[in-house]
Design a protein around this motif. Structure first.
Motif, PDB file in Angstrom:
ATOM      1  N   TYR A  51       0.847  -1.200   0.000  1.00 12.00           N
ATOM      2  CA  TYR A  51       0.000   0.000   0.000  1.00 12.00           C
ATOM      3  C   TYR A  51       0.881   1.248   0.000  1.00 12.00           C
ATOM      4  CZ  TYR A  51      -3.968  -2.991   1.170  1.00 12.00           C
ATOM      5  OH  TYR A  51      -4.942  -3.962   1.153  1.00 12.00           O
ATOM      6  N   SER A 311      -9.722   6.324   1.443  1.00 14.97           N
ATOM      7  CA  SER A 311     -10.321   6.282   0.114  1.00 14.97           C
ATOM      8  C   SER A 311      -9.382   5.467  -0.773  1.00 14.97           C
ATOM      9  CB  SER A 311     -10.490   7.691  -0.465  1.00 14.97           C
ATOM     10  OG  SER A 311     -11.384   8.453   0.321  1.00 14.97           O
ATOM     11  N   VAL A 313      -7.562   3.829  -3.958  1.00 16.40           N
ATOM     12  CA  VAL A 313      -7.169   4.283  -5.290  1.00 16.40           C
ATOM     13  C   VAL A 313      -6.547   3.107  -6.033  1.00 16.40           C
ATOM     14  CG1 VAL A 313      -5.714   5.879  -6.607  1.00 16.40           C
ATOM     15  CG2 VAL A 313      -6.741   6.629  -4.449  1.00 16.40           C
ATOM     16  N   ASP A 314      -6.949   2.913  -7.296  1.00 15.65           N
ATOM     17  CA  ASP A 314      -6.395   1.828  -8.097  1.00 15.65           C
ATOM     18  C   ASP A 314      -4.931   2.097  -8.447  1.00 15.65           C
ATOM     19  OD1 ASP A 314      -8.810   0.475  -8.104  1.00 15.65           O
ATOM     20  OD2 ASP A 314      -9.474   1.367 -10.004  1.00 15.65           O
ATOM     21  N   SER A 319      -5.799   6.557 -12.469  1.00 11.42           N
ATOM     22  CA  SER A 319      -6.430   6.716 -11.154  1.00 11.42           C
ATOM     23  C   SER A 319      -5.577   7.550 -10.218  1.00 11.42           C
ATOM     24  CB  SER A 319      -6.698   5.348 -10.528  1.00 11.42           C
ATOM     25  OG  SER A 319      -7.643   4.625 -11.290  1.00 11.42           O
ATOM     26  N   ILE A 320      -4.260   7.332 -10.238  1.00 12.55           N
ATOM     27  CA  ILE A 320      -3.374   8.074  -9.340  1.00 12.55           C
ATOM     28  C   ILE A 320      -3.263   9.531  -9.782  1.00 12.55           C
ATOM     29  CG2 ILE A 320      -1.015   8.228  -8.439  1.00 12.55           C
ATOM     30  CD1 ILE A 320      -0.950   5.126  -8.664  1.00 12.55           C
ATOM     31  N   ALA A 323      -6.274  11.116  -8.427  1.00 11.65           N
ATOM     32  CA  ALA A 323      -6.191  11.220  -6.972  1.00 11.65           C
ATOM     33  C   ALA A 323      -5.289  12.374  -6.547  1.00 11.65           C
ATOM     34  CB  ALA A 323      -5.688   9.909  -6.373  1.00 11.65           C
ATOM     35  N   ASN A 326      -7.011  15.559  -6.898  1.00 10.83           N
ATOM     36  CA  ASN A 326      -7.934  15.676  -5.776  1.00 10.83           C
ATOM     37  C   ASN A 326      -7.227  16.169  -4.522  1.00 10.83           C
ATOM     38  OD1 ASN A 326     -10.482  15.432  -4.567  1.00 10.83           O
ATOM     39  ND2 ASN A 326     -10.064  13.351  -3.867  1.00 10.83           N
ATOM     40  N   GLN A 327      -5.959  15.750  -4.335  1.00  7.11           N
ATOM     41  CA  GLN A 327      -5.170  16.218  -3.185  1.00  7.11           C
ATOM     42  C   GLN A 327      -5.037  17.743  -3.216  1.00  7.11           C
ATOM     43  OE1 GLN A 327      -3.907  12.699  -0.973  1.00  7.11           O
ATOM     44  NE2 GLN A 327      -3.852  14.850  -0.569  1.00  7.11           N
ATOM     45  N   GLN A 336      -6.023   9.108   0.838  1.00  9.05           N
ATOM     46  CA  GLN A 336      -6.109   8.286  -0.360  1.00  9.05           C
ATOM     47  C   GLN A 336      -4.972   7.276  -0.330  1.00  9.05           C
ATOM     48  OE1 GLN A 336      -7.975  10.719  -3.886  1.00  9.05           O
ATOM     49  NE2 GLN A 336      -6.217  11.858  -3.109  1.00  9.05           N
ATOM     50  N   VAL A 338      -3.275   3.816  -2.205  1.00 11.79           N
ATOM     51  CA  VAL A 338      -3.172   2.971  -3.391  1.00 11.79           C
ATOM     52  C   VAL A 338      -2.817   1.549  -2.978  1.00 11.79           C
ATOM     53  CG1 VAL A 338      -2.051   2.640  -5.621  1.00 11.79           C
ATOM     54  CG2 VAL A 338      -2.351   4.969  -4.703  1.00 11.79           C
TER      55      VAL A 338
END
Length: 342
Positions: A51, A311, A313-314, A319-320, A323, A326-327, A336, A338
């Motif tokens: 992760y 949350s 994240v793929d 996707s990243i 994300a 979004n940060q 978030q 991954v």
């Protein structure tokens, strides 16, 4: 063997997937690539990454780059994974699950495998999920360093800017553990959550009468200390709200200060930089990251510290990239994370 069913004789591939930044880009466009699995040096561990926790700093560097990077560059600083290779006599052992905040000067951790110095990791205890552990390093360590820099003690009054952010959430809880009276700012929708973490008073940072309302609640003496996660104009405003010779820990670049404000408040200003432990080549500071990691893991395992909501994240460039955007946009209160492997 601890925390995992990984066999000691793990088959390590020659190639791995990684998420790279081709070049700094305001729009944050990342690529999914295949690269060589890194070799570990004498005191390093080869870790199969499980992760990766994303942070605002990841997004900021994806936009602006970093002076010591060559491109393409693998992003990511906060990781949890399982040791799959370690030289004889190097601890932690193969099969141990570890957590760490990575060296900003080297390749990041958004990859299937990575290396890390053994003295900079913390062993994740049984009973704590690896995804939960991935929420801890950057935000939790920044909170702990900030509280140490401003020397929070029992009876102090402290203002924590951005109380609903990950750093703010950890700082509120640890400040209350040290006996401080905690004031925090957050958007109105997050006031209940911030109060549940232990804040004694919460203010809407969008309120045009914010300073007046704080002074009415606090009284004329001013804050003993401030943790400033916002920066910019908020830093000067917070110094104005402090007592004479108050203490402020700044997690953002310092603004230009009005000299009259400096004379009137004579603040003790501290700068918080986790990356400095690596950039200064300070072995002591890097080992301190491991020590703080142990404190965070113990607090999360015991329930003394609540970790931010996750949350998922793929593990894909698309996707990243989304994300990280979004940060920067903000507006969420969790972390978030991954999932690289399971």
């Amino acid at each position: 063997m601890s925390n995992t069913e990984l066999p000691h004789k793990c088959s390590i591939p020659q190639k791995m997937r990684a998420i790279v930044l081709p070049q700094p880009d305001e729009q944050i466009h990342l690529n999914d690539v295949e690269v060589d699995v890194p070799e570990c040096a004498n005191n390093e561990l080869l870790v199969k990454v499980e992760y990766v926790g994303l942070n605002p700093v990841d997004a900021n560097f994806a936009k602006a780059g970093f002076c010591e990077w060559q491109y393409p560059h693998i992003l990511g600083l906060d990781a949890v994974g399982v040791v799959v290779k370690a030289n004889k006599g190097v601890f932690p052992n193969v099969g141990e699950r570890v957590m760490w905040h990575a060296n900003i000067g080297g390749q990041g951790v958004l990859s299937e495998y990575t290396t890390v110095p053994n003295f900079a990791v913390s062993v994740v205890p049984d009973g704590l999920s690896p995804s939960q552990a991935a929420t801890l390093p950057c935000a939790g360590m920044a909170a702990l360093i900030s509280l140490d820099k401003i020397a929070i003690a029992e009876g102090d009054t402290v203002l924590i800017e951005g109380g609903s952010g990950a750093v703010g959430q950890f700082a509120i809880q640890y400040a209350k553990q040290r006996g401080a009276d905690v004031f925090a700012t957050a958007s109105k929708r997050n006031h209940k959550m911030v109060k549940q973490l232990g804040a004694d008073a919460v203010f809407d940072y969008n309120d045009k009468k914010l300073c007046d309302k704080i002074r009415r609640e606090l009284g004329p003496q001013g804050f003993d200390a401030v943790i400033d996660t916002i920066g910019g104009d908020a830093t000067s405003r917070n110094i104005e709200l402090m007592r004479f010779c108050g203490r402020i820990a700044c997690l953002q670049p310092l603004p230009h200060f009005d000299q009259n404000l400096m004379y009137r408040r004579a603040p003790n200003i501290s700068v918080v930089s986790l990356s400095g432990a690596w950039l200064a080549n300070s072995l002591c500071a890097q080992q301190w990251l491991s020590f703080m990691g142990n404190l965070l893991l113990e607090g999360a395992l015991s329930g003394d510290i609540k970790t931010p909501s996750i949350s998922a994240v793929d593990f894909s460039a698309e996707s990243i990239s989304a994300a990280l955007k979004n940060q920067i946009a903000g507006g969420f209160t969790g972390k978030q994370v991954v999932q690289i492997s399971s």
